[in-house]
Design an enzyme around this catalytic site. Sequence first.
Site, PDB file in Angstrom:
ATOM      1  N   HIS A  49       0.824  -1.214   0.000  1.00 40.91           N
ATOM      2  CA  HIS A  49       0.000   0.000   0.000  1.00 40.91           C
ATOM      3  C   HIS A  49       0.857   1.263   0.000  1.00 40.91           C
ATOM      4  CE1 HIS A  49      -4.221  -1.531   0.666  1.00 40.91           C
ATOM      5  NE2 HIS A  49      -3.515  -2.620   0.892  1.00 40.91           N
TER       6      HIS A  49
ATOM      7  N   GLY B 229      -8.233 -13.751  -8.104  1.00 39.76           N
ATOM      8  CA  GLY B 229      -8.648 -13.404  -6.751  1.00 39.76           C
ATOM      9  C   GLY B 229      -7.676 -13.805  -5.672  1.00 39.76           C
TER      10      GLY B 229
ATOM     11  N   SER C  78      -4.045 -10.460 -11.245  1.00 41.20           N
ATOM     12  CA  SER C  78      -4.603 -10.910 -12.517  1.00 41.20           C
ATOM     13  C   SER C  78      -5.232  -9.741 -13.270  1.00 41.20           C
ATOM     14  CB  SER C  78      -5.636 -12.018 -12.281  1.00 41.20           C
ATOM     15  OG  SER C  78      -6.656 -11.584 -11.390  1.00 41.20           O
TER      16      SER C  78
ATOM     17  N   ASP D  27       1.257  -2.520  -9.625  1.00 36.25           N
ATOM     18  CA  ASP D  27       0.866  -3.751 -10.316  1.00 36.25           C
ATOM     19  C   ASP D  27       1.040  -3.620 -11.820  1.00 36.25           C
ATOM     20  OD1 ASP D  27       0.175  -4.496  -7.785  1.00 36.25           O
ATOM     21  OD2 ASP D  27      -1.983  -4.615  -8.152  1.00 36.25           O
TER      22      ASP D  27
ATOM     23  N   TYR E  82     -10.083  -1.361   0.510  1.00 35.11           N
ATOM     24  CA  TYR E  82      -8.892  -0.798  -0.124  1.00 35.11           C
ATOM     25  C   TYR E  82      -9.027   0.719  -0.282  1.00 35.11           C
ATOM     26  CZ  TYR E  82      -4.946  -0.576  -3.432  1.00 35.11           C
ATOM     27  OH  TYR E  82      -3.760  -0.291  -4.047  1.00 35.11           O
TER      28      TYR E  82
END
Length: 387
Positions: free
Chosen positions: A38, A127, A132, A178, A227
Site C-alpha cells: 500500500h 482473486g 490478474s 501492479d 482498499y
Amino acid sequence: MPHTLQQQRVLAAFSKAYGSAPAVVAQAPGRVNLIGEHTDYNDGYVLPCALDFATLVAAGKRDDDQIHVVAADFADAGDQFGAALPIAHHPQGGWPDYVRGVLSVLRAAGMPACGVNLAIAGNVPLGAGLSSSASLEVALCVALRQLFGLDQLDNQMLARLAQRAENEFVGCKCGIMDQLISACGQAGHALLIDCRSLASTPVPMPAGVAIMIVESKVRRGLVDGEYNLRRQQCEAAALAMGVSKLRDASLPLLEQYSATLDATIARRARHIITDSARAEQAVAALASGNLQRMGELMAASHVSMRDDFAITVPAIDQLVALLQQAIGPQGGARMTGGGFGGCAVALLPAERVAAVREHVLAHYRSPEGEQAVVHVCYPAAGAAILP
C-alpha cells in the site's frame, strides 16, 4: 514467457469465436510484491517481481466499430460493445469492465474507433492477490498498441493508462505498482520502484533462493472491500501532517502530530512510513544474499500490516506463522497484495521448498476447510508481443 498451453488456448478461443487467426498475441505477467504494501499510492517504495504466470490477449481488427471479446477462462463467456466514446460499464461489472476500461482510456489516448476481436486466456490465479487484473489490463494495452501502431506509448505510459482504467473506470483506487511491474519486469530480478518518479532499480534475486507463493483460498474483493478506505485514511494522515503524500512524512514527524491525529489514522501512516523504508532496506539484504535479514524485514512488514494497517485476516496470519515456523531463520514470509485474504509470499533456500510445502499442506486449512495451493515461482520478464 507463458506456457505454450496458454498460447494454444488463446489461439483456439480466437479461432472458435471468429473463424480466423489473430493479427497479434500479447502477454503480460502477474506479480508478487516482496515487500512494501500500500506504499505505491503514497508515492513510496515497493519491491515487486513479475511472475511466470501470465494473461494472453489475441487481437484482430474488424470491419465495423464493435468490440467483441471472448474469455477462455470463463467458459468462453463473451462481451460486445461499441468503440465510440463514452464506453459504458457492463451491466454485471466483473471482468468485462476491465476490458471496457482499457478500451476507454486507449480511445481517449488516441486509439481509433475501430472494431476489434479479442480473446483472453491466462494462468494467473484469480482473486489470489497476484494481480490478474493488472496482467489483463497491460496485455490488452500491449496488444492494441501493436494492432494500431500506437508506438508513441512506451511500456511505462501503458502502465499509467492501465492504472487509470482501474482507478477511473473499474473504481479501485490502486497505485501504479501492479501495472508497472507487469509492463516493465525483468527476468531474474525484482524491481525497486520509486512510485513518485517511477524510476526502477533492478535487484537480482540471489542464486539458490526460491519464491514460494501460497494461496490462502480466502477470496479478496478490493473494490467491494476496504482498499479505497485505506487510501482515504492515508490521504487524511498526509493532510493532517501538512505533506502532499506519506512518502514525505517520517516517524519523528508522525510523533509530532501524535496528540492531534486520530489513533487509527496515525497507525495507517506508521505502516506506510515504515514499510516504504523496509522496501529500501530489503535491497541491501537481497544484494548480499542475507536471507535472515530479509526474513526479519518480511516479519516486521506482516506485523505492521496486521496491527497498524489492519488488512490481514486470521487465516492469513496463521498461514504466515506456519511458513515462518517451517522456514526458520534462513528466509521469511508475509502476506502480499491488497489484503483481506489472497496470498502469502515466502523467500527461502530452494532446498527447503519440499519440507516447507509439506508443513503448510499438512497444517493449514482455510475457514471453509480448503487446503492451501503452493506455487514456486521465478522472476519473469514484463509484457511482450509473442511470435
